[in-house]
Design a protein around this motif. Structure first.
Motif, mmCIF file in Angstrom:
data_model
loop_
_atom_site.group_PDB
_atom_site.id
_atom_site.type_symbol
_atom_site.label_atom_id
_atom_site.label_comp_id
_atom_site.label_asym_id
_atom_site.label_seq_id
_atom_site.Cartn_x
_atom_site.Cartn_y
_atom_site.Cartn_z
ATOM 1 N N UNK A 53 -49.734 13.117 30.255
ATOM 2 C CA UNK A 53 -49.907 12.380 31.507
ATOM 3 C C UNK A 53 -48.566 11.851 32.008
ATOM 4 N N UNK A 54 -47.709 11.420 31.096
ATOM 5 C CA UNK A 54 -46.380 10.954 31.490
ATOM 6 C C UNK A 54 -45.557 12.100 32.077
ATOM 7 N N UNK A 55 -45.726 13.292 31.523
ATOM 8 C CA UNK A 55 -45.028 14.458 32.076
ATOM 9 C C UNK A 55 -45.522 14.748 33.489
ATOM 10 N N UNK A 56 -46.830 14.670 33.713
ATOM 11 C CA UNK A 56 -47.379 14.890 35.055
ATOM 12 C C UNK A 56 -46.887 13.812 36.014
ATOM 13 N N UNK A 57 -46.878 12.578 35.563
ATOM 14 C CA UNK A 57 -46.379 11.479 36.395
ATOM 15 C C UNK A 57 -44.931 11.736 36.804
ATOM 16 N N UNK A 58 -44.113 12.110 35.840
ATOM 17 C CA UNK A 58 -42.701 12.387 36.105
ATOM 18 C C UNK A 58 -42.559 13.529 37.101
ATOM 19 N N UNK A 59 -43.326 14.582 36.904
ATOM 20 C CA UNK A 59 -43.267 15.746 37.783
ATOM 21 C C UNK A 59 -43.685 15.358 39.205
ATOM 22 N N UNK A 60 -44.760 14.564 39.328
ATOM 23 C CA UNK A 60 -45.245 14.158 40.653
ATOM 24 C C UNK A 60 -44.218 13.294 41.378
ATOM 25 N N UNK A 61 -43.588 12.378 40.667
ATOM 26 C CA UNK A 61 -42.586 11.513 41.305
ATOM 27 C C UNK A 61 -41.364 12.328 41.717
ATOM 28 N N UNK A 62 -40.982 13.296 40.904
ATOM 29 C CA UNK A 62 -39.885 14.180 41.296
ATOM 30 C C UNK A 62 -40.252 15.008 42.524
ATOM 31 N N UNK A 63 -41.481 15.496 42.577
ATOM 32 C CA UNK A 63 -41.929 16.261 43.737
ATOM 33 C C UNK A 63 -41.945 15.376 44.982
ATOM 34 N N UNK A 64 -42.352 14.116 44.825
ATOM 35 C CA UNK A 64 -42.307 13.163 45.935
ATOM 36 C C UNK A 64 -40.883 13.068 46.495
#
Length: 120
Positions: A53-64
């Motif tokens: 979940x932390x990896x997904x969070x990191x990926x989403x914030x980078x995509x933002x």
């Protein structure tokens, strides 16, 4: 962890790859990714789920950050409650109708926000 990676992270990436080209062409859209709040404040009992979940969070914030200024809103929502009913005594519980306005706000008025943590 492999199952969690395929389900949470790779599933989100695959879905994004399908819809993002049309959003880029239109110059508009919203992508909201949800995890438990353990992606932000990990819980040892579910360390494997929290790590992915932390990896997904990191990926989403980078995509933002990558899509900033394109008209496409990307945000991560960390849910820090049980939804519907709690199996953990004393852990806060929220109904879906209490949570859904947070998603609507990210889609409509908080389009510059990369993350929201829902808690009571």
């Amino acid at each position: 962890m492999q199952h969690e990676m395929e389900f949470q992270l790779y599933g989100a990436i695959a879905a994004t790859q399908v819809v993002l080209p049309a959003m880029r062409e239109a110059g508009a859209g919203t992508l909201l990714y949800t995890t438990g709040a353990g992606s932000i404040d990990p819980v040892p009992a579910v360390a494997n789920v929290n790590a992915v979940a932390a990896a997904l969070r990191n990926w989403a914030i980078n995509l933002h950050k990558e899509l900033d200024g394109t008209g496409i809103q990307v945000a991560h929502v960390g849910i820090d409650v049980s939804i519907g009913m709690s199996v953990v005594p004393g852990f806060p519980t929220a109904k879906p109708e209490q949570i859904s306005p947070a998603y609507w706000d990210l889609h409509t008025i908080k389009r510059d926000q990369a993350e929201l943590v829902f808690s009571l």
